[in-house]
Motif scaffolding. Sequence first.
Motif, short mmCIF file in Angstrom:
data_model
loop_
_atom_site.label_atom_id
_atom_site.label_comp_id
_atom_site.label_asym_id
_atom_site.label_seq_id
_atom_site.Cartn_x
_atom_site.Cartn_y
_atom_site.Cartn_z
N SER A 260 32.84 37.64 34.51
CA SER A 260 32.99 38.75 33.56
C SER A 260 34.06 38.49 32.51
CB SER A 260 33.34 40.04 34.32
OG SER A 260 32.30 40.38 35.21
N LEU A 261 34.81 37.40 32.65
CA LEU A 261 35.85 37.08 31.67
C LEU A 261 35.43 35.94 30.75
CD1 LEU A 261 39.08 37.38 33.85
CD2 LEU A 261 38.35 38.89 32.01
N CYS A 262 35.00 34.82 31.34
CA CYS A 262 34.65 33.66 30.50
C CYS A 262 33.15 33.59 30.19
CB CYS A 262 35.11 32.37 31.17
SG CYS A 262 34.30 32.01 32.75
N GLY A 263 32.31 34.32 30.93
CA GLY A 263 30.87 34.30 30.68
C GLY A 263 30.15 33.10 31.24
N GLU A 264 30.85 32.23 31.97
CA GLU A 264 30.22 31.04 32.55
C GLU A 264 29.91 31.28 34.02
OE1 GLU A 264 29.39 28.54 30.72
OE2 GLU A 264 30.39 29.26 28.88
N TRP A 265 29.26 30.23 34.62
CA TRP A 265 28.99 30.30 36.05
C TRP A 265 30.33 30.39 36.80
CZ3 TRP A 265 24.62 30.68 38.93
CH2 TRP A 265 24.76 30.48 40.32
N TYR A 280 38.01 32.29 39.96
CA TYR A 280 39.32 32.48 40.59
C TYR A 280 40.44 32.26 39.59
CZ TYR A 280 43.42 31.60 43.44
OH TYR A 280 44.68 31.64 43.96
N TYR A 281 40.35 31.21 38.79
CA TYR A 281 41.42 30.91 37.84
C TYR A 281 41.48 31.95 36.71
CZ TYR A 281 41.43 26.46 40.29
OH TYR A 281 41.49 25.51 41.26
N CYS A 282 40.33 32.48 36.31
CA CYS A 282 40.31 33.50 35.27
C CYS A 282 41.00 34.78 35.73
CB CYS A 282 38.87 33.79 34.84
SG CYS A 282 38.04 32.43 34.00
N ILE A 283 40.60 35.28 36.90
CA ILE A 283 41.14 36.54 37.37
C ILE A 283 42.60 36.38 37.81
CG2 ILE A 283 40.27 36.17 39.70
CD1 ILE A 283 40.68 39.51 37.80
N LYS A 284 42.94 35.23 38.38
CA LYS A 284 44.31 35.03 38.85
C LYS A 284 45.28 34.94 37.69
CE LYS A 284 47.14 34.44 42.33
NZ LYS A 284 47.33 35.51 43.33
N TYR A 287 45.63 38.38 36.08
CA TYR A 287 46.35 39.32 36.94
C TYR A 287 47.85 38.99 36.98
CZ TYR A 287 47.65 42.04 41.05
OH TYR A 287 48.25 42.92 41.90
N LEU A 288 48.19 37.70 36.97
CA LEU A 288 49.60 37.33 36.93
C LEU A 288 50.23 37.70 35.59
CD1 LEU A 288 49.53 33.82 38.65
CD2 LEU A 288 50.38 35.98 39.60
N PHE A 289 49.46 37.61 34.53
CA PHE A 289 49.98 37.98 33.21
C PHE A 289 50.15 39.48 33.08
CE2 PHE A 289 49.25 39.18 28.76
CZ PHE A 289 50.28 38.50 28.15
N ASP A 290 49.23 40.25 33.68
CA ASP A 290 49.25 41.70 33.57
C ASP A 290 48.99 42.29 34.95
OD1 ASP A 290 49.15 44.33 32.84
OD2 ASP A 290 47.19 44.20 31.84
N MET A 291 50.01 42.91 35.53
CA MET A 291 49.88 43.49 36.86
C MET A 291 48.95 44.70 36.87
SD MET A 291 51.63 41.47 38.73
CE MET A 291 51.66 42.41 40.25
N TYR A 292 48.68 45.27 35.70
CA TYR A 292 47.79 46.44 35.59
C TYR A 292 46.44 46.05 34.99
CZ TYR A 292 52.22 48.83 36.35
OH TYR A 292 53.42 49.25 36.86
N PHE A 293 46.02 44.83 35.29
CA PHE A 293 44.76 44.32 34.75
C PHE A 293 43.59 45.16 35.28
CE2 PHE A 293 41.03 41.61 35.34
CZ PHE A 293 40.82 41.19 34.04
#
Length: 319
Positions: A260-265, A280-284, A287-293
């Motif tokens: 849902s972030l990068c649009g790729e598989w 995993y890398y997109c959401i992590k 989430y680390l950048f914004d705790m209220y993601f």
Amino acid sequence: MRCETNFSESFFCEEMASSTGNEKGVNPVLRISQLDALELNKALEQLVWSQFTNCFHGFKPGVLAHFEPEVKAFLCLILWRFTIYSKNATVGQSILNIQYKNNLSQTEKYQPLSKQQKLWYLIFTVGGRWLEERCYDLFSNRQQQSFSKIKSYISFGAGLLKLCGVLNFLIFLRKGTFATLTERILGIRSVFCKPQSVRQVGFEYMNRELLWHGFAEFLIYLLPLINVQKLKLKISSWCLPIAGLSNSENTLASHCRECSLCGEWPTMPHTIGCPHVFCYYCIKSNYLFDMYFTCPKCGSEVHTLQPLKYKIEMTELHV
């Protein structure tokens, strides 16, 4: 805002009234103008000294260290010769249309400084500063008791003069005359060279400028508090339905085949508690950048970051 302008007008009128009440034959100077002239004089001395020291950058370091008080006194002597001695005004006073008046004269008309006042002004300002900077070197290597007493007397006198300077400044703030102790001792005061008329200021323009500067400062304070990343994701979630995703794309996202972030598989697919899947890398990283993601698709907050519980067959890529 209008109250501030009225206050400034009343303060300016009171300052003019208090000044004109002291003496009618000359044009007295406001307190702020006298203080501005002193600051301009200090700035000019620092500028002259910096320009002079730049001429010795190619020489051995510390070549001026042993003669620094004498060199400063010589430069101040040159400034005194072409300012106070010739024009009865310092450089800062000349910029602000101010000059010194002999306050010891009995006439109400303008009287320039006498030669004695000019010479004593040189002794008090240049000579006193040189003595204060050089007295430590003069008596530091002397072991005799008489020299130590002289040094203590000079230190006591310097402290007493500074205390008198503070008291003189408080009196100056109250009465508006003799900004420095030297001026009070010599009986010289600052007056305008030409009559000063009250300036007609467009207060509508001033109010507009004050309002704009206040709004700009508010924006500068507010911008760091805005979560730009979250705002960007929110706008993208609003714009995606408007852009019109096809039914196949919506179906692909619903079958967990699209991040849902990068649009790729999705690589190492994870969920945050909503039906959508993320790499995993997109959401992590988000989430680390914004705790209220929140999810850019549905706006759900991150409750738990868990890996996807069922496997997606690689053969489905070709379907």
